[in-house]
Motif scaffolding. Structure first.
Motif, PDB file in Angstrom:
ATOM      1  N   SER A   1       0.867  -1.174   0.000  1.00 21.60           N
ATOM      2  CA  SER A   1       0.000   0.000   0.000  1.00 21.60           C
ATOM      3  C   SER A   1       0.903   1.223   0.000  1.00 21.60           C
ATOM      4  O   SER A   1       2.057   1.155   0.411  1.00 21.60           O
TER       5      SER A   1
ATOM      6  N   PHE B   1     -10.778   4.523 -13.663  1.00 21.83           N
ATOM      7  CA  PHE B   1     -11.309   3.279 -13.120  1.00 21.83           C
ATOM      8  C   PHE B   1     -10.236   2.506 -12.361  1.00 21.83           C
ATOM      9  O   PHE B   1     -10.449   2.052 -11.247  1.00 21.83           O
ATOM     10  N   ARG B   2      -9.069   2.364 -12.970  1.00 23.21           N
ATOM     11  CA  ARG B   2      -7.978   1.628 -12.313  1.00 23.21           C
ATOM     12  C   ARG B   2      -7.486   2.370 -11.075  1.00 23.21           C
ATOM     13  O   ARG B   2      -7.176   1.752 -10.062  1.00 23.21           O
ATOM     14  N   HIS B   3      -7.394   3.697 -11.163  1.00 27.70           N
ATOM     15  CA  HIS B   3      -6.959   4.486 -10.001  1.00 27.70           C
ATOM     16  C   HIS B   3      -7.905   4.250  -8.824  1.00 27.70           C
ATOM     17  O   HIS B   3      -7.458   4.007  -7.702  1.00 27.70           O
ATOM     18  N   GLU B   4      -9.193   4.325  -9.091  1.00 31.58           N
ATOM     19  CA  GLU B   4     -10.196   4.146  -8.030  1.00 31.58           C
ATOM     20  C   GLU B   4     -10.150   2.727  -7.473  1.00 31.58           C
ATOM     21  O   GLU B   4     -10.196   2.522  -6.258  1.00 31.58           O
ATOM     22  N   GLN B   5     -10.050   1.755  -8.346  1.00 29.77           N
ATOM     23  CA  GLN B   5     -10.040   0.359  -7.932  1.00 29.77           C
ATOM     24  C   GLN B   5      -8.830   0.048  -7.049  1.00 29.77           C
ATOM     25  O   GLN B   5      -8.961  -0.594  -6.006  1.00 29.77           O
ATOM     26  N   LEU B   6      -7.657   0.522  -7.451  1.00 29.93           N
ATOM     27  CA  LEU B   6      -6.458   0.267  -6.655  1.00 29.93           C
ATOM     28  C   LEU B   6      -6.495   1.011  -5.322  1.00 29.93           C
ATOM     29  O   LEU B   6      -6.070   0.484  -4.298  1.00 29.93           O
TER      30      LEU B   6
ATOM     31  N   ARG C   1      -9.210   1.942  -3.618  1.00 33.60           N
ATOM     32  CA  ARG C   1     -10.260   1.392  -2.750  1.00 33.60           C
ATOM     33  C   ARG C   1      -9.896   0.006  -2.231  1.00 33.60           C
ATOM     34  O   ARG C   1     -10.017  -0.275  -1.041  1.00 33.60           O
ATOM     35  N   LYS C   2      -9.417  -0.873  -3.103  1.00 36.16           N
ATOM     36  CA  LYS C   2      -9.183  -2.261  -2.713  1.00 36.16           C
ATOM     37  C   LYS C   2      -7.819  -2.485  -2.063  1.00 36.16           C
ATOM     38  O   LYS C   2      -7.691  -3.327  -1.188  1.00 36.16           O
ATOM     39  N   ARG C   3      -6.827  -1.757  -2.513  1.00 36.13           N
ATOM     40  CA  ARG C   3      -5.467  -2.044  -2.050  1.00 36.13           C
ATOM     41  C   ARG C   3      -4.817  -0.908  -1.251  1.00 36.13           C
ATOM     42  O   ARG C   3      -3.756  -1.091  -0.687  1.00 36.13           O
TER      43      ARG C   3
END
Length: 73
Positions: free
Chosen positions: A2, A15-20, A22-24
């Motif tokens: 992290s 999309f990838r920025h948000e996903q990474l 939020r999840k990681r």
């Protein structure tokens, strides 16, 4: 992992920025392409552009050296 990570052109989309994030818990710094408006401050943008160039150069050299167009899953 992290924190902050440097990404290349494959990590520009929101999309990838948000996903990474939020999840990681990873914030990705991906320098914009030439036809995109800069959203990063100049103190971060300049080094990030150099990093991006180096990352893409290394990937290109590895692709040529090992004769790999698309990595296998």
């Amino acid at each position: 992992f992290s924190g902050v990570a440097i990404g290349d052109k494959g990590f520009i989309d929101a999309f990838r920025h948000e996903q990474l994030a939020r999840k990681r818990g990873v914030e990705v710094i991906a320098p914009p392409r030439k036809n995109m408006k800069a959203t990063l401050p100049p103190a971060i943008l300049r080094p990030a552009q150099r990093w991006r160039k180096r990352i893409e150069t290394v990937i290109s050299q590895l692709t040529e050296r090992f004769d790999i167009e698309h990595p296998s899953p």
